[in-house]
Design a protein around this motif. Structure first.
Motif, PDB file in Angstrom:
ATOM      1  N   HIS A  58       0.844  -1.199   0.000  1.00 32.86           N
ATOM      2  CA  HIS A  58       0.000   0.000   0.000  1.00 32.86           C
ATOM      3  C   HIS A  58       0.875   1.243   0.000  1.00 32.86           C
ATOM      4  N   GLY A  64      -3.291   5.189  -7.749  1.00 36.78           N
ATOM      5  CA  GLY A  64      -3.968   4.487  -6.676  1.00 36.78           C
ATOM      6  C   GLY A  64      -3.762   2.991  -6.674  1.00 36.78           C
ATOM      7  N   GLY A  65      -2.821   2.503  -7.499  1.00 41.31           N
ATOM      8  CA  GLY A  65      -2.616   1.059  -7.601  1.00 41.31           C
ATOM      9  C   GLY A  65      -1.600   0.497  -6.642  1.00 41.31           C
ATOM     10  N   SER A 160      -7.980  -1.308 -13.308  1.00 46.78           N
ATOM     11  CA  SER A 160      -6.838  -1.002 -12.458  1.00 46.78           C
ATOM     12  C   SER A 160      -7.054  -1.629 -11.087  1.00 46.78           C
ATOM     13  N   ARG A 162      -7.192  -0.157  -8.225  1.00 42.90           N
ATOM     14  CA  ARG A 162      -8.175   0.630  -7.484  1.00 42.90           C
ATOM     15  C   ARG A 162      -9.584   0.349  -7.990  1.00 42.90           C
ATOM     16  N   GLU A 163      -9.745   0.218  -9.300  1.00 37.66           N
ATOM     17  CA  GLU A 163     -11.061  -0.076  -9.858  1.00 37.66           C
ATOM     18  C   GLU A 163     -11.566  -1.439  -9.386  1.00 37.66           C
ATOM     19  N   GLU A 165     -10.844  -2.809  -6.491  1.00 38.00           N
ATOM     20  CA  GLU A 165     -11.269  -2.608  -5.099  1.00 38.00           C
ATOM     21  C   GLU A 165     -12.664  -1.999  -5.040  1.00 38.00           C
ATOM     22  N   LEU A 183     -11.838   3.260   1.454  1.00 41.13           N
ATOM     23  CA  LEU A 183     -10.631   3.385   0.629  1.00 41.13           C
ATOM     24  C   LEU A 183      -9.931   4.736   0.797  1.00 41.13           C
ATOM     25  N   ILE A 185     -10.887   7.753  -0.088  1.00 46.60           N
ATOM     26  CA  ILE A 185     -11.001   8.595  -1.269  1.00 46.60           C
ATOM     27  C   ILE A 185     -12.344   9.313  -1.188  1.00 46.60           C
ATOM     28  N   HIS A 193     -14.712   6.061 -10.596  1.00 41.66           N
ATOM     29  CA  HIS A 193     -14.234   4.688 -10.758  1.00 41.66           C
ATOM     30  C   HIS A 193     -15.367   3.747 -11.169  1.00 41.66           C
TER      31      HIS A 193
END
Length: 219
Positions: A58, A64-65, A160, A162-163, A165, A183, A185, A193
């Motif tokens: 992390h 965000g990956g 991705s 993040r996508e 997640e 997350l 965000i 997203h």
């Protein structure tokens, strides 16, 4: 190349952890640099070309990956660096994401400096290394991955990290504000997203997304 020529970079967003790990590594291992963000990690690894990058899962920055994004972007530079993931997490999503991206190992931060040094040497020599207490879990996790169809894997690769997640949380029924809190965000970013996920998977609503995820046993 002999083991005493082992070069590494340390990537973690906590300076105290980086300093402690540097001090605890075998003196024969040369630390070429440190990084605290996705962007700095990509740059430093590409510039110094260490044999191994000791990489937190992390990380802030980039798209965000996290650590998986670093691995993928470094691969595009042509660097032959191998990656050993270091994390406090033993969550399935974290393990599978970085191994899929190309990491050669995954160990927890409870490992000693000696254990990290040995793991880095093994990764440099081409072995796959996992924390002993994660061994059974890793086998289970990759059993799930190997059970995915080629079509599902291809569909997930469009997203991705993040996508993915966001997709899993939305598919489980989380509200945008709850996903945002989970997350760290903004709800607006979550909305962006979700729109991207629906477009890439050619779906029209979150209800279709839930059905899609359930059908593929992703929840």
């Amino acid at each position: 190349m002999p083991n005493d020529d082992l070069t590494v970079v340390i990537v973690d967003d906590h300076s105290i952890f980086r300093s402690g790990l540097r001090a605890d590594l075998d003196p024969a291992i040369t630390v070429l640099g440190e990084a605290a963000t996705v962007d700095d990690a990509i740059r430093i690894v590409a510039e110094t070309r260490p044999r191994v990058a000791l990489l937190d899962v992390h990380l802030p920055g980039g798209r965000g990956g996290g650590g998986a994004e670093v691995i993928r972007e470094v691969a595009r530079t042509g660097a032959e660096t191998r990656f050993l993931a270091l994390s406090v997490s033993d969550a399935a999503d974290d393990v599978v994401r970085v191994i899929r991206a190309g990491a050669r190992g995954y160990i927890t931060k409870s490992a000693s400096g000696r254990e990290v040094s040995e793991a880095a040497r093994r990764v440099a020599d081409g072995d796959a290394v996992f924390s002993p207490r994660l061994a059974g879990f890793v086998l289970d996790a990759f059993g799930v991955v190997s059970g995915e169809t080629a079509e599902t894997t291809e569909e997930l690769d469009r997203l991705s990290a993040r996508e993915q997640e966001v997709m899993r949380l939305i598919a489980r029924g989380f509200a945008y504000r709850d996903v945002a809190a989970e997350l760290y965000i903004s709800p607006k970013t979550v909305e962006t997203h979700v729109s991207s996920v629906l477009r890439k998977l050619q779906l029209s609503s979150r209800h279709e997304l839930t059905a899609w995820a359930l059908e593929r046993k992703l929840l």
